[in-house]
Scaffold this motif. Structure first.
Motif, mmCIF file in Angstrom:
data_model
loop_
_atom_site.group_PDB
_atom_site.id
_atom_site.type_symbol
_atom_site.label_atom_id
_atom_site.label_comp_id
_atom_site.label_asym_id
_atom_site.label_seq_id
_atom_site.Cartn_x
_atom_site.Cartn_y
_atom_site.Cartn_z
ATOM 1 N N ALA A 114 23.586 -26.208 2.204
ATOM 2 C CA ALA A 114 23.636 -26.585 3.613
ATOM 3 C C ALA A 114 22.341 -27.227 4.100
ATOM 4 N N ARG A 115 21.236 -27.017 3.410
ATOM 5 C CA ARG A 115 19.968 -27.488 3.957
ATOM 6 C C ARG A 115 19.260 -28.553 3.132
ATOM 7 N N TYR A 116 19.752 -28.819 1.923
ATOM 8 C CA TYR A 116 19.069 -29.834 1.125
ATOM 9 C C TYR A 116 20.061 -30.859 0.631
ATOM 10 N N ARG A 117 19.583 -32.084 0.533
ATOM 11 C CA ARG A 117 20.403 -33.136 -0.056
ATOM 12 C C ARG A 117 19.963 -33.308 -1.488
ATOM 13 N N PHE A 118 20.869 -33.157 -2.434
ATOM 14 C CA PHE A 118 20.490 -33.375 -3.827
ATOM 15 C C PHE A 118 21.688 -33.878 -4.605
ATOM 16 N N ILE A 153 28.484 -28.696 -6.843
ATOM 17 C CA ILE A 153 28.003 -27.319 -6.885
ATOM 18 C C ILE A 153 28.746 -26.464 -5.876
ATOM 19 N N SER A 154 28.923 -27.022 -4.672
ATOM 20 C CA SER A 154 29.646 -26.291 -3.641
ATOM 21 C C SER A 154 31.043 -25.921 -4.153
ATOM 22 N N PHE A 155 31.704 -26.887 -4.798
ATOM 23 C CA PHE A 155 33.042 -26.652 -5.323
ATOM 24 C C PHE A 155 33.028 -25.591 -6.429
ATOM 25 N N LEU A 156 32.054 -25.688 -7.309
ATOM 26 C CA LEU A 156 31.994 -24.754 -8.435
ATOM 27 C C LEU A 156 31.702 -23.326 -7.976
ATOM 28 N N VAL A 157 30.953 -23.200 -6.874
ATOM 29 C CA VAL A 157 30.662 -21.862 -6.364
ATOM 30 C C VAL A 157 31.925 -21.225 -5.786
ATOM 31 N N VAL A 178 22.387 -11.920 -2.553
ATOM 32 C CA VAL A 178 21.212 -12.692 -2.965
ATOM 33 C C VAL A 178 21.638 -14.089 -3.434
ATOM 34 N N LEU A 179 22.568 -14.126 -4.383
ATOM 35 C CA LEU A 179 22.933 -15.418 -4.964
ATOM 36 C C LEU A 179 23.721 -16.282 -3.974
ATOM 37 N N GLY A 180 24.645 -15.654 -3.238
ATOM 38 C CA GLY A 180 25.455 -16.409 -2.282
ATOM 39 C C GLY A 180 24.593 -17.016 -1.186
ATOM 40 N N THR A 181 23.605 -16.260 -0.691
ATOM 41 C CA THR A 181 22.735 -16.776 0.363
ATOM 42 C C THR A 181 21.885 -17.933 -0.158
ATOM 43 N N LEU A 182 21.326 -17.761 -1.342
ATOM 44 C CA LEU A 182 20.487 -18.825 -1.894
ATOM 45 C C LEU A 182 21.306 -20.101 -2.102
ATOM 46 N N ALA A 183 22.522 -19.935 -2.652
ATOM 47 C CA ALA A 183 23.364 -21.110 -2.884
ATOM 48 C C ALA A 183 23.713 -21.788 -1.563
ATOM 49 N N SER A 184 24.006 -20.985 -0.535
ATOM 50 C CA SER A 184 24.390 -21.576 0.743
ATOM 51 C C SER A 184 23.221 -22.346 1.351
ATOM 52 N N LEU A 185 22.006 -21.807 1.204
ATOM 53 C CA LEU A 185 20.834 -22.514 1.739
ATOM 54 C C LEU A 185 20.647 -23.843 1.023
ATOM 55 N N ALA A 186 20.808 -23.832 -0.294
ATOM 56 C CA ALA A 186 20.633 -25.065 -1.061
ATOM 57 C C ALA A 186 21.641 -26.113 -0.617
ATOM 58 N N ALA A 229 28.049 -17.693 4.914
ATOM 59 C CA ALA A 229 26.694 -18.192 5.173
ATOM 60 C C ALA A 229 26.701 -19.699 5.414
ATOM 61 N N VAL A 230 27.466 -20.428 4.598
ATOM 62 C CA VAL A 230 27.504 -21.887 4.767
ATOM 63 C C VAL A 230 28.093 -22.259 6.118
ATOM 64 N N ALA A 231 29.160 -21.545 6.514
ATOM 65 C CA ALA A 231 29.783 -21.851 7.801
ATOM 66 C C ALA A 231 28.765 -21.647 8.928
ATOM 67 N N ARG A 232 27.990 -20.569 8.855
ATOM 68 C CA ARG A 232 27.005 -20.312 9.892
ATOM 69 C C ARG A 232 25.889 -21.345 9.875
ATOM 70 N N LEU A 233 25.409 -21.660 8.677
ATOM 71 C CA LEU A 233 24.303 -22.623 8.575
ATOM 72 C C LEU A 233 24.705 -23.981 9.116
ATOM 73 N N ARG A 234 25.966 -24.363 8.858
ATOM 74 C CA ARG A 234 26.406 -25.679 9.333
ATOM 75 C C ARG A 234 26.485 -25.714 10.846
#
Lengths: 276, 345
Positions: free
Chosen positions: A91-95, A101-105, A81-89, A152-157
């Protein structure tokens, strides 16, 4: 790259040595699990399945296995749950602060387990949360999230963001788009991540010693029974079970995520180390 | 209601979009009428694709409004807008069959299954892909995928279809076939098309009107013939067709290559025509026509295109280095605004 015969020979020897180095001890443990004698000595006197029966009857080992399974399932579910949500944030949003955040995860997988364990232990003690299944799950989730997130991030990218835009364009809201488009694209990567997370959690010792309290997971049970000669054959059997239970998910995960890029749990560590 | 009926399908007013410091779209105003084939033409980075994405709702403008049939949708998400998009990379869902791809929008809108099936079949027939419903996108050629993307958008009967360089990934021959095909489909379904391309031939061939984009602004809007024959700025003259510019009496003028005649020796120039002398520097034989680069005595050079009615390549190539007289009719000589003038005017 072309190699001379000398270099090729050297690589062969190095590979053989590496594999021997890693797998011969495992084979020895597996053989001892079938050993007739209680004493570990070569050559093995005879083969028996007696210890498997004893292990099955051992309430300590059974409880430990059950706890390990529940902990691994819990940690994997939380990580999914948490890993998928973080990866979506990421890989898909600029903020602002996205890279941080990516590093801290990713960082927890590179942190020494003993530090993570200490820190969690101190936190649980301070906040008065009693140690048990829940705290084991939280402890394991710290590094399980990384594996799911990386996959998840690798796939989303690698999947075009246009797919999600096309879905929105055709009338789908955010949830419909996730359900019909994003999730099917992610599915095999998430499964691979989940299997790896499960395997990591299942044989974790260090963080667990700080977060389990009096409960024993399977690896902890092995550790505490290793020094008892009477129990040694049963421990060997449990070790073989542990090997099998960790190998199968990793094997399946590797096959599933052949095309995702990052798969192995260590890829996360390497990435985190590189990011420093 | 009468007002709504009269409203154009797409109306953009003062549209601005920034990416950090970069101004991608810088005050775009335009109206696209019902059933029109409207093309946004410009080089990459000119803001045409961003404008399209603003109409679709994938981007939010920093200023300005987007109206669809008189309805302000500036703040609406893409799924609440009555437009559909054909993406440059097609964006077909790889885990669905062709049929499922095309049916997606109808399924989301809860169109009953029997109606869905008929409409999907109809849409596939329109793009000439009947019988391909069971295939996966990966099993199709580039041209077929392009048609599926088109069918997936058309099946929803949107008010406006947005097309983002839909033919960009196809080879030349297929692209030319698809240009004719797209035009046919647009006539058949009668939906307004807003088409983005950097290809001037494509724009001139298919469009009812063309908007030429440059650096986030529209330089000129008009029917293809008008944009081609009466470019109002230097940029338009250069981007649409061959840049053929001269400085005369402190003004920039443009003459299209095919409007210039090379006089033969002994030919009498037309007394009303404009005549200049020069030397042929380059000859490019291109099958249907030959292009001559002529350096003029009064400064500058022009490209002249001559149809190869009787000339052979050998004859054409011999002309290099020869001095010639060129003539063109004054009405084909256009005085252009410079950018500065345009901005203040």
């Amino acid at each position: 790259m072309t190699l001379g015969p000398g270099a090729r020979w050297l690589l062969r020897v190095a590979t053989a040595l590496t594999l021997t180095f890693v797998y011969v001890p495992l084979v020895i443990i597996a053989l001892y699990a079938f050993n007739e004698s209680r004493i570990q000595a070569w050559p093995i006197e005879g083969l028996t399945l007696e210890w498997f029966g004893r292990a099955l009857d051992n309430p300590g080992a059974r409880d430990a296995l059950w706890l390990s399974l529940r902990a691994a399932l819990g940690a994997t579910a939380l990580a999914l749950v948490l890993g998928t949500l973080a990866s979506l944030a990421v890989a898909r949003y600029r903020f602002f602060g996205r890279e941080t955040i990516s590093f801290l995860v990713i960082l927890p997988i590179a942190l020494p387990g003993i530090v993570t364990g200490m820190a969690l232990n101190a936190t649980f003690n301070t906040t008065g949360i009693s140690l048990g299944l829940l705290t084991i799950v939280v402890g394991h989730a710290t590094f399980c999230i990384v594996v799911v997130y990386n996959n998840a991030v690798a796939r989303l990218r690698r999947t075009s963001q246009h797919l999600e835009e096309a879905s929105a364009d055709l009338g789908a809201d955010a949830w419909q788009t996730f359900r019909h488009i994003t999730f099917p694209q992610l599915r095999s990567a998430l499964l691979a991540g989940a299997l790896l997370a499960f395997a990591l959690s299942f044989d974790e010792v260090i963080v667990t010693t700080f977060t389990a309290g009096p409960d024993q997971t399977l690896p902890i049970w092995i550790l505490s029974n290793l020094s008892r000669p009477n129990q040694l054959p049963v421990v060997n059997v449990v070790a073989v079970v542990l090997i099998l239970l960790s190998t199968i998910p990793v094997y399946v995960a590797t096959r599933l995520s052949r095309d995702t890029g990052a798969v192995s749990p260590t890829a996360g560590a390497a990435q985190a180390a590189g990011a420093r | 209601m009468a007002e709504a009926a009269a409203a154009p399908d797409v109306r953009l007013r003062g549209l601005r979009k920034l990416y950090g410091e970069v101004v991608a779209v810088d005050g775009v105003d335009l109206d696209v009428g019902r059933g029109e084939f409207f093309t946004m033409l410009g080089p990459s980075g000119s803001g045409k694709t961003t404008t399209l994405r603003l109409i679709a709702g994938f981007e939010r403008p920093d200023a300005g409004t987007v109206l669809l049939r008189g309805l302000d949708v500036t703040g609406e998400p893409p799924y609440a807008r009555e437009v559909n998009t054909v993406f440059q990379d097609y964006a077909l869902f790889p885990h669905m069959s062709v049929e499922e791809n095309v049916a997606y929008g109808l399924k989301i809108r809860r169109v009953p299954r029997p109606e869905r099936r008929t409409r999907v079949e109809q849409a596939l027939a329109t793009v000439r892909l009947s019988g391909y419903g069971g295939r996966r996108p990966a099993q199709l050629s580039g041209g077929q995928r392009q048609r599926v993307a088109l069918a997936r958008a058309l099946v929803n009967q949107p008010q406006v279809l947005l097309l983002d360089e839909p033919l960009g990934a196809l080879d030349l021959k297929l692209r030319q076939e698809m240009q004719i095909e797209l035009k046919r489909i647009q006539r058949e379904v009668g939906i307004t098309f807003v088409y983005v391309t950097h290809d001037q031939d494509e724009a001139l061939t298919m469009s009812d009107r063309v908007a030429v984009f440059n650096e986030g602004r529209i330089e000129q809007i008009g029917p293809p013939a008008e944009v081609y024959e009466h470019p109002v700025t230097e940029f338009v003259a250069g981007f649409v067709g061959v840049s053929n510019l001269l400085e005369r009496n402190g003004r920039t003028i443009s003459v299209r290559p095919e409007k210039i005649r090379i006089l033969r020796e002994g030919d009498r120039p037309d007394p009303t025509a404009h005549v200049e002398t020069g030397t042929i520097r380059e000859v490019v034989y291109a099958g249907m026509a030959t292009r001559y680069l002529v350096e003029l005595e009064d400064g500058g050079s022009l490209t002249v295109a001559v149809q190869n009615l009787e000339t052979t390549s050998a004859q054409a190539l011999e002309a290099r280095g020869r001095s010639v007289r060129l003539e063109w009719r004054p009405e084909h000589m256009l005085t252009l605004e410079t950018r500065g003038e345009k901005e203040h005017g």
